[in-house]
Structure formats: structure tokens, C-alpha cells
Design an enzyme around this catalytic site. Structure first.
Site, PDB file in Angstrom:
ATOM      1  N   HIS A  12       0.821  -1.218   0.000  1.00  0.00           N
ATOM      2  CA  HIS A  12       0.000   0.000   0.000  1.00  0.00           C
ATOM      3  C   HIS A  12       0.858   1.272   0.000  1.00  0.00           C
ATOM      4  O   HIS A  12       0.468   2.276  -0.574  1.00  0.00           O
ATOM      5  CB  HIS A  12      -0.945  -0.003   1.215  1.00  0.00           C
ATOM      6  CG  HIS A  12      -0.229  -0.190   2.512  1.00  0.00           C
ATOM      7  ND1 HIS A  12       0.367  -1.389   2.861  1.00  0.00           N
ATOM      8  CD2 HIS A  12       0.016   0.658   3.534  1.00  0.00           C
ATOM      9  CE1 HIS A  12       0.940  -1.264   4.045  1.00  0.00           C
ATOM     10  NE2 HIS A  12       0.745  -0.039   4.478  1.00  0.00           N
ATOM     11  N   CYS A  68       7.630  -0.159  -2.026  1.00  0.00           N
ATOM     12  CA  CYS A  68       6.918  -0.064  -0.744  1.00  0.00           C
ATOM     13  C   CYS A  68       7.111   1.371  -0.261  1.00  0.00           C
ATOM     14  O   CYS A  68       7.569   2.218  -1.025  1.00  0.00           O
ATOM     15  CB  CYS A  68       7.370  -1.124   0.266  1.00  0.00           C
ATOM     16  SG  CYS A  68       9.008  -0.922   0.979  1.00  0.00           S
ATOM     17  N   GLY A  69       6.756   1.654   0.975  1.00  0.00           N
ATOM     18  CA  GLY A  69       6.833   3.047   1.431  1.00  0.00           C
ATOM     19  C   GLY A  69       8.242   3.598   1.374  1.00  0.00           C
ATOM     20  O   GLY A  69       8.503   4.641   0.773  1.00  0.00           O
ATOM     21  N   HIS A 101      27.238  -3.309 -12.816  1.00  0.00           N
ATOM     22  CA  HIS A 101      28.099  -4.036 -11.875  1.00  0.00           C
ATOM     23  C   HIS A 101      27.389  -5.180 -11.159  1.00  0.00           C
ATOM     24  O   HIS A 101      28.036  -6.134 -10.752  1.00  0.00           O
ATOM     25  CB  HIS A 101      28.655  -3.073 -10.813  1.00  0.00           C
ATOM     26  CG  HIS A 101      29.665  -2.121 -11.369  1.00  0.00           C
ATOM     27  ND1 HIS A 101      30.486  -1.353 -10.568  1.00  0.00           N
ATOM     28  CD2 HIS A 101      29.989  -1.797 -12.649  1.00  0.00           C
ATOM     29  CE1 HIS A 101      31.273  -0.607 -11.326  1.00  0.00           C
ATOM     30  NE2 HIS A 101      30.988  -0.844 -12.593  1.00  0.00           N
TER      31      HIS A 101
HETATM   32  C1  RB5 Z   1       4.124   0.264   5.348  1.00  0.00           C
HETATM   33  O1  RB5 Z   1       3.570   1.192   6.225  1.00  0.00           O
HETATM   34  C2  RB5 Z   1       5.639   0.417   5.312  1.00  0.00           C
HETATM   35  O2  RB5 Z   1       6.191  -0.030   6.513  1.00  0.00           O
HETATM   36  C3  RB5 Z   1       6.209  -0.322   4.138  1.00  0.00           C
HETATM   37  O3  RB5 Z   1       5.651   0.153   2.971  1.00  0.00           O
HETATM   38  C4  RB5 Z   1       7.707  -0.190   3.954  1.00  0.00           C
HETATM   39  O4  RB5 Z   1       8.122   1.134   4.007  1.00  0.00           O
HETATM   40  C5  RB5 Z   1       8.534  -1.096   4.760  1.00  0.00           C
HETATM   41  O5  RB5 Z   1       9.762  -1.117   4.675  1.00  0.00           O
END
Ligand code: RB5
Length: 144
Positions: A12, A68-69, A101
Site C-alpha cells: 500500500h 513499498c513506502g 556491476h
Molecule cells: C508500510 O507502512 C511500510 O512499513 C512499508 O511500505 C515499507 O516502508 C517497509 O519497509
């Protein structure tokens, strides 16, 4: 950019950037396999890293994009799979070096950290840069 199948996955925290990068890849004429997530509902990034690793192992795609975030968790998860070399990227030079590399087969972004134009530029460099082989192959062999 050569025609190839690219697999994408995100949690998300990376969903918004994944949508943008998917469009970018489609506009480049590439085939895209989108493994989700498909909305902003909270999910667990290891599940998406695992799905992407399986898709590459099964030759459904040659290379992948994970978001991811921060990019950190999903990188750690992806690199637990022996055939994955996932590089968390914030700039174009690192994107190029990850190919030259490290023969990285997955590029990773922190969707909450990187600007969308920078991410697109990095992704383009990643897709267009060749592995240099030679001494770099020897080093990769030592990791498998
Ligand atoms: C989700 O809130 C977040 O923890 C995830 O997207 C990421 O950043 C984890 O490393």
C-alpha cells in the site's frame, strides 16, 4: 528500450508510484504483469516480494519493479530469494551501476520518498543499461 515483460508489485505504501510506473512502462511499449496490490488497503510487503520473485523464477517476466513506502522492507524481502538481485534506487547513476556491476534484475523504489520523475528516469536507465560481466560476474557468482 528493448521489448520485454516487466513484472510490478507493491504494498500500500508503494501503490501510488506503482500505478504511475505501470503507465510509464506501457507507454514505452513494454508488456507489464501487475501483481498488485490494487488499492490502498494495508497489506504485507513480503507477500508481494514473494509473488514477484516467483513470477521471475517462472519466466513470466525477465525483470521487475518493486515499491513499498521506503523501499527497504520489500528490498530485504526480495533479496531473500537467491535468483533475485534487487537494488533500492534513488538516483540515475545508481540505477545504471545496479545493472553494469550487479546485474540487478529488480529495481526498488520508496514510494513515499522518491519523486515520480526521478523514479521514471531511474527506471528508464535501469531498463536500458547492460550488465558489464567480467569481474562483476565473478563477484555475483560468489553470492549464489
Ligand atoms: C508500510 O507502512 C511500510 O512499513 C512499508 O511500505 C515499507 O516502508 C517497509 O519497509
Amino acid at each position: 528500450m528493448s521489448k520485454e515483460n516487466i513484472v510490478l508489485a507493491a504494498d500500500h505504501g508503494g501503490y501510488d508510484l506503482k500505478v504511475i510506473l505501470k503507465d510509464f512502462l506501457l507507454n514505452q511499449g513494454l508488456d507489464v504483469l501487475d501483481l498488485g496490490c490494487h488499492d490502498l488497503k494495508s497489506v504485507d510487503y513480503p507477500d508481494y516480494a514473494r509473488a514477484l520473485a516467483a513470477a521471475i523464477k517462472e519466466n513470466k517476466a525477465s525483470r521487475g519493479v518493486l515499491v513499498c513506502g521506503s523501499g527497504i522492507g520489500i528490498s530485504i524481502a526480495a533479496n531473500r530469494h537467491p535468483h533475485i538481485r534487487a537494488a533500492l534506487i534513488h538516483d540515475r547513476l545508481s540505477a545504471e551501476l545496479s545493472r553494469q556491476h550487479n546485474d540487478a534484475n529488480v529495481i526498488v523504489f520508496g514510494g513515499r520518498l522518491i519523486g515520480t520523475d526521478v523514479a521514471k528516469d531511474c527506471l528508464k536507465a535501469f531498463l536500458n543499461t547492460e550488465f558489464e560481466g567480467g569481474r562483476h560476474q565473478r563477484r555475483i557468482d560468489k553470492m549464489s
